[in-house]
Design an enzyme around this catalytic site. Structure first.
Site, PDB file in Angstrom:
ATOM      1  NE  ARG A 161     -77.086  26.053  81.358  1.00  0.00           N
ATOM      2  CZ  ARG A 161     -77.674  24.882  81.629  1.00  0.00           C
ATOM      3  NH1 ARG A 161     -78.115  24.635  82.862  1.00  0.00           N
ATOM      4  NH2 ARG A 161     -77.833  23.968  80.693  1.00  0.00           N
ATOM      5  CE  LYS A 199     -79.299  27.654  78.798  1.00  0.00           C
ATOM      6  NZ  LYS A 199     -78.858  27.458  77.405  1.00  0.00           N
ATOM      7  CG  HIS A 252     -70.489  29.162  79.349  1.00  0.00           C
ATOM      8  ND1 HIS A 252     -71.683  28.945  80.011  1.00  0.00           N
ATOM      9  CD2 HIS A 252     -70.463  28.272  78.334  1.00  0.00           C
ATOM     10  CE1 HIS A 252     -72.348  27.979  79.403  1.00  0.00           C
ATOM     11  NE2 HIS A 252     -71.624  27.544  78.386  1.00  0.00           N
ATOM     12  NE  ARG A 301     -72.735  24.977  81.487  1.00  0.00           N
ATOM     13  CZ  ARG A 301     -73.590  24.073  81.963  1.00  0.00           C
ATOM     14  NH1 ARG A 301     -73.544  23.746  83.244  1.00  0.00           N
ATOM     15  NH2 ARG A 301     -74.464  23.489  81.180  1.00  0.00           N
ATOM     16  CG  HIS A 317     -75.739  19.869  78.169  1.00  0.00           C
ATOM     17  ND1 HIS A 317     -74.430  19.607  77.834  1.00  0.00           N
ATOM     18  CD2 HIS A 317     -75.798  21.205  78.401  1.00  0.00           C
ATOM     19  CE1 HIS A 317     -73.731  20.726  77.869  1.00  0.00           C
ATOM     20  NE2 HIS A 317     -74.536  21.706  78.210  1.00  0.00           N
ATOM     21  CE1 TYR A 372     -69.487  23.003  78.674  1.00  0.00           C
ATOM     22  CE2 TYR A 372     -70.956  24.517  77.541  1.00  0.00           C
ATOM     23  CZ  TYR A 372     -70.139  24.217  78.610  1.00  0.00           C
ATOM     24  OH  TYR A 372     -69.970  25.125  79.615  1.00  0.00           O
TER      25      TYR A 372
END
Length: 299
Positions: free
Chosen positions: A148, A172, A244, A247, A270, A279
């Site tokens: 990211r 995250k 992104h 990615r 994830h 995704y």
């Protein structure tokens, strides 16, 4: 207590008890700030403890005229989280968004680049400047490791484990994971470190930050967006791309070359395999190859 106090307490809860990153906390807070602005503009004086579902519905109706369904869904989700916090702390007995439905958004598949397009994009970097070597190393890292943009700008020199072939990435919610890094990406990072970064006057506090701007500070996410968009314009790429996109291309190319979803999930960071399934778009040609390769009745 007023809205400001509740929001500050909510931010502390997200940071301390849920361990969320500053970017995530800012996004959650932005949704509540937007509601506060709506109340102020419409001269509605009501505390977060007394606001009703009807008032929230008015706000959402107003927002629906300005943003798409996906953004509406994100705002509703952010507000639900805020009012769930108030319920959790016994400030309220109910969540005024409990019965408010999130608009259907469908599955939006992001743009992806072919290997040739990525090569063209990276080859368009002007290597005659110091920033050029840095930019090549950054784009190779975004694509080569599937990071990211926030993970890229926060990457530390102490996160590089080249002998073992890994990067330590903080994703995250400040969750850390190890991501494999190829020899080519290692080479460009090493080249940037040894020929460019060593000559930068590093500002205090950024001694361990890998990618620096010309003033010796950490790059912003917006700067990475600008670099990539300028390169896309330079090569006349008729696609809307962002960090992104690299990615997503990383994940798609792995999948197309036979990698399994579980491995891709771990590399992307994830929490749920469902996120990875959304995704990574599966094109029909790839599914046919999988069927003809692995199914016992393929012949």
């Amino acid at each position: 207590m007023n809205w400001t106090t509740f929001i500050k307490n909510y931010q502390s809860y997200l940071r301390i008890e849920r361990g969320l990153s500053k970017n995530t906390i800012d996004n959650y807070s932005f949704d509540v700030d937007r509601l506060c602005l709506f109340l102020e503009q419409n001269q509605i004086q009501v505390s977060p403890l007394k606001i009703t579902e009807e008032t929230i519905q008015q706000f959402i109706y107003s927002v629906s005229k300005q943003v798409n369904a996906r953004s509406q869904a994100r705002i509703i989700s952010g507000l639900k989280s805020f009012f769930n916090y108030l319920v959790f702390e016994d400030y309220r007995s109910d969540n005024p968004l409990e019965l408010i439905e999130t608009p259907k958004t469908g599955r939006k598949l992001p743009d992806t680049l072919s290997v040739a397009e990525i090569d063209t994009l990276i080859n368009a970097i002007d290597l005659s400047s110091n920033e050029g070597e840095r930019n090549r190393a950054m784009l190779e890292t975004l694509y080569g490791c599937g990071l990211r943009v926030s993970e890229l700008v926060n990457l530390k020199i102490s996160d590089l484990f080249f002998d073992e072939g890994f990067l330590k990435v903080t994703g995250k919610g400040n969750k850390q994971r190890f991501v494999p890094i190829g020899h080519l990406t290692q080479k460009y990072i090493q080249l940037y470190k040894e020929t460019i970064r060593t000559h930068i006057a590093v500002k205090k506090g950024f001694e361990d930050t890998l990618f620096l701007n010309r003033r010796g500070s950490q790059l912003t996410r917006a700067m990475i967006f600008t670099i990539i968009k300028d390169l896309a314009t330079k090569i006349n790429l008729n696609k809307t791309i962002s960090p992104h996109t690299l990615r997503h291309s990383f994940a798609t190319h792995l999948l197309e070359n036979g990698a399994d979803l579980r491995s891709i999930q771990l590399m992307l960071g994830h929490e749920s395999i469902t996120t990875t399934e959304i995704y990574v778009h599966l094109d029909r040609r790839f599914l046919t190859v999988v069927m003809n390769t692995y199914h016992p009745r393929k012949d």
